[in-house]
Design a protein around this motif. Sequence first.
Motif, short mmCIF file in Angstrom:
data_model
loop_
_atom_site.label_atom_id
_atom_site.label_comp_id
_atom_site.label_asym_id
_atom_site.label_seq_id
_atom_site.Cartn_x
_atom_site.Cartn_y
_atom_site.Cartn_z
N THR A 177 0.83 -1.21 0.00
CA THR A 177 0.00 0.00 0.00
C THR A 177 0.86 1.25 0.00
O THR A 177 0.34 2.36 -0.11
N HIS A 178 2.17 1.06 0.18
CA HIS A 178 3.12 2.17 0.14
C HIS A 178 4.53 1.62 -0.12
O HIS A 178 4.72 0.41 -0.11
N THR A 179 5.45 2.51 -0.39
CA THR A 179 6.83 2.05 -0.65
C THR A 179 7.63 1.91 0.65
O THR A 179 8.79 1.48 0.62
N SER A 180 7.02 2.22 1.78
CA SER A 180 7.75 2.16 3.06
C SER A 180 8.33 0.78 3.40
O SER A 180 9.39 0.72 4.07
N PRO A 181 7.70 -0.36 3.00
CA PRO A 181 8.36 -1.65 3.33
C PRO A 181 9.79 -1.75 2.80
O PRO A 181 10.59 -2.51 3.37
N VAL A 182 10.12 -0.98 1.77
CA VAL A 182 11.49 -1.05 1.24
C VAL A 182 12.48 -0.42 2.24
O VAL A 182 13.68 -0.71 2.20
N GLN A 183 11.99 0.40 3.16
CA GLN A 183 12.86 0.89 4.25
C GLN A 183 13.43 -0.31 5.01
O GLN A 183 14.64 -0.39 5.27
N ILE A 184 12.53 -1.22 5.40
CA ILE A 184 12.95 -2.39 6.19
C ILE A 184 13.90 -3.27 5.36
O ILE A 184 14.96 -3.68 5.83
N TYR A 203 -0.62 0.21 -4.25
CA TYR A 203 -2.01 -0.15 -4.56
C TYR A 203 -2.90 0.08 -3.35
O TYR A 203 -2.53 -0.25 -2.22
N ARG A 204 -4.07 0.64 -3.61
CA ARG A 204 -5.04 0.80 -2.52
C ARG A 204 -6.41 0.50 -3.05
O ARG A 204 -6.68 0.69 -4.23
N ARG A 205 -7.27 0.07 -2.13
CA ARG A 205 -8.61 -0.26 -2.55
C ARG A 205 -9.45 1.01 -2.65
O ARG A 205 -10.43 1.19 -1.94
N ALA A 217 1.93 6.02 -8.19
CA ALA A 217 3.36 5.98 -7.94
C ALA A 217 3.68 6.66 -6.60
O ALA A 217 2.96 7.57 -6.16
N GLN A 218 4.71 6.16 -5.96
CA GLN A 218 5.22 6.81 -4.74
C GLN A 218 6.73 6.84 -4.81
O GLN A 218 7.33 6.04 -5.54
N ILE A 219 7.31 7.76 -4.06
CA ILE A 219 8.77 7.73 -3.90
C ILE A 219 9.06 7.80 -2.41
O ILE A 219 8.64 8.74 -1.72
N GLU A 220 9.76 6.80 -1.94
CA GLU A 220 10.15 6.77 -0.54
C GLU A 220 11.58 7.29 -0.43
O GLU A 220 12.40 7.05 -1.33
N GLY A 221 11.87 8.01 0.62
CA GLY A 221 13.25 8.41 0.87
C GLY A 221 13.62 7.96 2.28
O GLY A 221 12.77 7.96 3.17
N PHE A 259 5.09 4.81 11.65
CA PHE A 259 6.52 4.47 11.48
C PHE A 259 7.44 5.67 11.68
O PHE A 259 8.65 5.54 11.48
N THR A 260 6.90 6.83 12.03
CA THR A 260 7.76 7.99 12.30
C THR A 260 7.32 8.69 13.58
O THR A 260 6.14 8.68 13.93
N GLU A 261 8.27 9.30 14.24
CA GLU A 261 7.96 10.08 15.44
C GLU A 261 9.10 11.06 15.71
O GLU A 261 10.21 10.62 15.93
N LEU A 290 4.16 15.43 0.37
CA LEU A 290 4.82 14.29 1.01
C LEU A 290 4.53 14.24 2.51
O LEU A 290 4.21 15.23 3.15
N GLY A 291 4.67 13.00 3.04
CA GLY A 291 4.65 12.78 4.48
C GLY A 291 6.08 12.45 4.88
O GLY A 291 6.85 11.91 4.09
N CYS A 292 6.44 12.80 6.12
CA CYS A 292 7.83 12.56 6.52
C CYS A 292 7.93 12.48 8.03
O CYS A 292 6.94 12.67 8.74
N GLY A 293 9.11 12.19 8.51
CA GLY A 293 9.30 12.17 9.96
C GLY A 293 10.59 11.46 10.33
O GLY A 293 11.32 10.96 9.48
N TRP A 313 15.71 9.65 9.18
CA TRP A 313 14.48 10.33 8.76
C TRP A 313 14.02 9.75 7.43
O TRP A 313 14.80 9.13 6.72
N ALA A 314 12.74 9.91 7.16
CA ALA A 314 12.18 9.28 5.97
C ALA A 314 11.07 10.15 5.41
O ALA A 314 10.55 11.05 6.09
N PHE A 315 10.76 9.91 4.16
CA PHE A 315 9.59 10.60 3.59
C PHE A 315 8.95 9.70 2.54
O PHE A 315 9.57 8.79 2.01
N GLY A 316 7.68 9.98 2.27
CA GLY A 316 6.97 9.31 1.19
C GLY A 316 6.28 10.38 0.36
O GLY A 316 5.46 11.14 0.86
N MET A 317 6.68 10.44 -0.92
CA MET A 317 6.18 11.52 -1.77
C MET A 317 5.25 10.96 -2.83
O MET A 317 5.41 9.82 -3.25
N1 DAH Z 1 3.92 5.58 3.64
C1 DAH Z 1 3.15 6.79 3.78
C2 DAH Z 1 1.89 6.71 2.93
O1 DAH Z 1 1.84 5.95 2.02
C3 DAH Z 1 3.91 7.98 3.34
C4 DAH Z 1 5.04 8.28 4.25
C5 DAH Z 1 4.86 9.16 5.29
C6 DAH Z 1 6.27 7.65 4.10
C7 DAH Z 1 5.88 9.46 6.15
C8 DAH Z 1 7.32 7.97 4.96
C9 DAH Z 1 7.10 8.88 5.97
O2 DAH Z 1 8.52 7.42 4.85
O3 DAH Z 1 8.13 9.16 6.82
O4 DAH Z 1 0.96 7.43 3.19
#
Ligand code: DAH
Length: 348
Positions: A177-184, A203-205, A217-221, A259-261, A290-293, A313-317
């Motif tokens: 549902t997001h690219t964040s699993p690639v962080q792990i 993918y989301r329902r 599309a998403q881009i994770e950092g 996953f962020t704080e 983007l979301g980040c933290g 730190w991470a973000f999802g754009m």
């Molecule tokens: N995974 C989040 C989403 O799909 C986006 C996101 C937010 C990714 C904050 C991050 C983050 O890495 O730090 O909505």
Amino acid sequence: MPESIPSLSQFLDELSAIEREAAPEIAAARSADALEAVRVRYVGRKSGRLSPLSGMVARMSATDRPAAGQAFNAAHTRVQEQLAAHAARIQAAATSSAPAVDLTMPGRAVWRGARHPVTIVIDEIADIFRELGFTIALGPEAESEWYNFTALNFPPDHPALDMHDTLYLDGGALLRTHTSPVQIRTLQRYPPPVRVLVPGNVYRRDVFDASHAPMFAQIEGLAVDEGVSFVDLKATLTHFARRFFGSATTRFRPSFFPFTEPSAEMDVECQICRGSGCATCKMVGWVEILGCGMVHPSVLESAGLDAERYTGWAFGMGPGRVAQQRYNIPILRELYDGDVRVLGALGQ
Ligand code: DAH
């Protein structure tokens, strides 16, 4: 009443007028039948245009008759030759296997293809982060619940895990549902310092509307090292926005992600209305891109890292949102409909 005796000059004028008329009609004939009709019209024995002239020759004065007769025969022969030559042309065209070429037809446009606007934007974003030392990482689209949710500190009863929000596959896998699993996945494989950028589809329902699509599309950092702080996050993302949007203003708002704080969202001044409010920014003048933290310690621990030693730190754009802003596309769906009239006009 006996017909008057024509003068030689009148006769020659008439003869050449008929010959001049015959030439374009012969050339215009497209078939053997059409050519035959032209032949009858000009050199037909009884009613052809030339036949009254042969009668005229007979009535001319003895002095003029030889010249008139010669001129008549020469003209008659020339018309016959033209008819024969054009008949051969028609025959050749009919038997040739090559298709007839109509040079007046408009040419066929060659579709050269173009990069999708989202692809262009992802490449540009990657270029900016590459300069900052980030490398590209990729991960699978079919994921396990553990990588997609559990390792990212989602509680088991989190609503995102619901069948209504996530597309589950047979055998317990799901579409990420997001690219964040690639962080792990990245942190499990590579020891810090880590700086990666992860483009990919998620993918989301969701059903399509002006701002939602079931696949996008998403881009994770992700940046993890010793001593990394929120200042690095803010400085890097602000630098990115300035590079990408030019002078555009950005703002950070507090937010929440498991996953962020702490967590934040970065908005960019709406490029479509320049902040004055429009349908795309829902009249607020800002668009969230983007979301980040700061990576939650339990996420680092899930990946086997010592959360006392490392921070990150991470973000999802959303590059679709970014492309909307860059290319002034009020309706997100247009990016995913595959209409070449829209995409071809935007792509390069
Ligand atoms: N995974 C989040 C989403 O799909 C986006 C996101 C937010 C990714 C904050 C991050 C983050 O890495 O730090 O909505």
